[in-house]
Design a protein around this motif. Structure first.
Motif, PDB file in Angstrom:
ATOM      1  N   PHE A 103      -4.527  -5.403   0.658  1.00  0.00           N
ATOM      2  CA  PHE A 103      -4.512  -6.050  -0.654  1.00  0.00           C
ATOM      3  C   PHE A 103      -5.899  -6.098  -1.291  1.00  0.00           C
ATOM      4  N   SER A 104      -6.959  -6.186  -0.490  1.00  0.00           N
ATOM      5  CA  SER A 104      -8.292  -6.201  -1.096  1.00  0.00           C
ATOM      6  C   SER A 104      -8.576  -4.879  -1.792  1.00  0.00           C
ATOM      7  N   THR A 105      -8.193  -3.778  -1.151  1.00  0.00           N
ATOM      8  CA  THR A 105      -8.366  -2.465  -1.776  1.00  0.00           C
ATOM      9  C   THR A 105      -7.390  -2.276  -2.930  1.00  0.00           C
ATOM     10  N   MET A 106      -6.137  -2.627  -2.698  1.00  0.00           N
ATOM     11  CA  MET A 106      -5.110  -2.411  -3.701  1.00  0.00           C
ATOM     12  C   MET A 106      -5.385  -3.228  -4.969  1.00  0.00           C
ATOM     13  N   CYS A 107      -5.793  -4.477  -4.798  1.00  0.00           N
ATOM     14  CA  CYS A 107      -6.091  -5.321  -5.960  1.00  0.00           C
ATOM     15  C   CYS A 107      -7.316  -4.809  -6.708  1.00  0.00           C
ATOM     16  N   TYR A 108      -8.274  -4.252  -5.965  1.00  0.00           N
ATOM     17  CA  TYR A 108      -9.428  -3.662  -6.651  1.00  0.00           C
ATOM     18  C   TYR A 108      -8.976  -2.485  -7.514  1.00  0.00           C
ATOM     19  N   THR A 109      -8.125  -1.631  -6.971  1.00  0.00           N
ATOM     20  CA  THR A 109      -7.687  -0.458  -7.724  1.00  0.00           C
ATOM     21  C   THR A 109      -6.880  -0.845  -8.961  1.00  0.00           C
ATOM     22  N   LEU A 110      -6.180  -1.966  -8.903  1.00  0.00           N
ATOM     23  CA  LEU A 110      -5.330  -2.389 -10.019  1.00  0.00           C
ATOM     24  C   LEU A 110      -6.113  -3.075 -11.134  1.00  0.00           C
ATOM     25  N   GLY A 111      -7.323  -3.570 -10.830  1.00  0.00           N
ATOM     26  CA  GLY A 111      -8.095  -4.304 -11.825  1.00  0.00           C
ATOM     27  C   GLY A 111      -7.746  -5.781 -11.835  1.00  0.00           C
ATOM     28  N   LEU A 112      -8.485  -6.556 -12.607  1.00  0.00           N
ATOM     29  CA  LEU A 112      -8.387  -8.016 -12.561  1.00  0.00           C
ATOM     30  C   LEU A 112      -6.995  -8.542 -12.886  1.00  0.00           C
ATOM     31  N   GLU A 113      -6.451  -8.204 -14.037  1.00  0.00           N
ATOM     32  CA  GLU A 113      -5.203  -8.823 -14.475  1.00  0.00           C
ATOM     33  C   GLU A 113      -4.023  -8.413 -13.600  1.00  0.00           C
TER      34      GLU A 113
END
Length: 328
Positions: free
Chosen positions: A290-300
Motif C-alpha cells: 500500500f505504501s508503493t501503491m498509494c504513492y503511485t495513485l497520488g494524494l487524493e
C-alpha cells in the motif's frame, strides 16, 4: 554492549523510518535487547528482542533472511525470480512462497489498475536510478522496454509461473520485505517473544510494546533531509510502519528529480504531488504494497484507497512538506 550476530555491513541508502529507541536503550528494568544486525535485501537490517537471551534464535532469523534473499533476489542466479526472468517465456515452477507473493502482487496490480506492477523491471533496469549519473534514457529505448511491461501477461497455475512475453521481467522489491518481516515476526512469536522490533530498512514491525509498557515511538524521516531528521512521529504496538518515497534513490537533472518508482504506463518515474507515503497496518506485507501503491495513485486517490481499508492509517507528505494524515 548489545548481544548481536555481526555481518560485514555495507552502507545502504537512508532509511525511511527512524527508530527512536536510542540503540541499546536500557528500559526501566535495566534489560538490554538481544540484537541481530545484517545486510540483506540491499539494505541494513536490525532485529531487537527483549526478554530473551537465546542467540540461536537470532541465528534462525539470519537463516530466514538468507532463505528469502535466495528466493526473491532477481540478481541472484539461483533465485526463483532470476530463473523466471531468464525463462524466455517458458513455464517455471517456483517455491510455494514465491508463487504466493506473485499472486498477491497480481491481485493488487488489478486493484490499482496497473499503477502497481511487478513487471516494471525492464523500465527500472533501463533507468538504473541507483547508479545513474544523471542521464535520461532515449525515448525510443523507453518505448521499447515499455512494450514488455504488463502484469496481464503473467500467468500462474499453482506454483508454475509463465511470463508470456520472453523479454518480460519481474521485481518483487516492492512487496518482498513486507512479507519477510511478517515471517520474522511469526518465527519470533513461535519462540515465545512478546517484545521485539524488526527493522528491514524502511519496513518496521513491532511485536508488543516497550518493556516499560509504553508503545514504540517511531520517527518518520524528513524527505531529503539529513539522516535522522524527522518530520513527524507515530506510536505503535503490534503494528507495521512502511514508507515509500522519492528520496530513497534518485538523481537530479537541473531542478527535476528522477526517482526509482517507475510508471509502467509512461516509462518514466512517477511525477505527482507526493514526496512520501507511510502506511501503518497490522501486516507489513500490506504496508509494503500500500505504501508503493498509494504513492503511485497520488494524494487524493491514495487517501480514498486507505479510507476503504480496515485497521489502516497513512501519512502522505506532499512536495510542499505538508503532512496529510488518514485514519488517525
Amino acid at each position: 554492549m548489545c548481544k548481536s550476530i555481526k555481518r560485514k555491513l555495507t552502507i545502504g541508502w537512508v532509511l525511511f523510518v527512524v527508530l527512536l529507541l536510542g540503540g541499546c536503550t536500557k528500559y526501566q528494568d535495566g534489560e538490554t535487547p538481544m540484537q541481530m544486525d545484517g545486510f540483506f535485501f540491499d539494505t541494513v537490517i536490525k532485529i531487537q528482542v527483549w526478554g530473551k537471551s537465546d542467540e540461536k534464535l537470532m541465528s534462525k532469523c539470519e537463516e530466514l533472511c538468507r532463505k528469502y534473499e535466495l528466493l526473491f533476489d532477481r540478481k541472484n542466479e539461483n533465485s526463483d525470480v532470476w530463473k523466471l526472468n531468464h525463462s524466455k517465456g517458458s513455464p517455471v515452477e517456483v517455491s510455494k512462497e514465491t508463487a504466493f507473493l506473485i499472486k498477491e502482487a497480481l491481485e493488487y496490480s488489478r486493484l490499482s489498475k496497473g499503477a502497481f506492477d511487478i513487471s516494471v523491471a525492464p523500465i527500472s533496469d533501463l533507468w538504473d536510478v541507483k547508479n545513474n549519473p544523471g542521464k535520461i534514457p532515449a525515448q525510443d529505448k523507453i518505448e521499447a522496454v515499455k512494450s514488455h511491461v504488463g502484469y496481464e501477461k503473467i500467468q500462474i497455475q499453482d506454483n508454475v509461473v509463465t511470463l508470456e512475453d520472453p523479454q518480460m521481467a519481474i521485481d518483487l522489491g516492492a512487496i518482498a520485505k513486507g512479507y519477510i518481516a511478517d515471517r520474522l515476526k511469526e518465527l519470533l512469536e513461535k519462540n515465545g517473544v512478546e517484545q521485539a522490533m524488526i527493522d528491514l530498512g524502511g519496513n518496521v514491525l513491532a511485536i508488543g510494546h516497550k518493556q516499560d509498557g509504553e508503545p514504540f515511538h517511531i520517527g518518520i524521516q524528513k524527505p531529503f533531509a539529513n539522516r535522522g531528521e524527522i518530520i513527524t512521529t507515530v506510536n505503535i504496538q503490534d503494528k507495521s510502519v512502511v514508507s515509500s518515497g522519492t528520496y530513497e534513490r534518485y538523481f537530479k537533472v537541473k531542478d527535476h528529480i528522477y526517482h526509482h518508482i517507475m510508471n509502467p504506463k509512461t516509462g518514466y518515474p512517477y511525477d505527482n504531488d507526493l514526496l512520501q507515503v507511510t502506511i501503518i497496518s497490522d501486516s507489513s506485507l500490506q504496508g509494503d504494497i500500500f505504501s508503493t501503491m498509494c504513492y503511485t495513485l497520488g494524494l487524493e486517490e491514495g487517501k480514498k484507497l486507505v479510507e476503504q481499508q480496515k485497521n489502516m492509517q497513512a501519512i502522505f507528505i506532499t512536495k510542499d512538506e505538508n503532512i496529510h494524515r488518514v485514519g488517525f
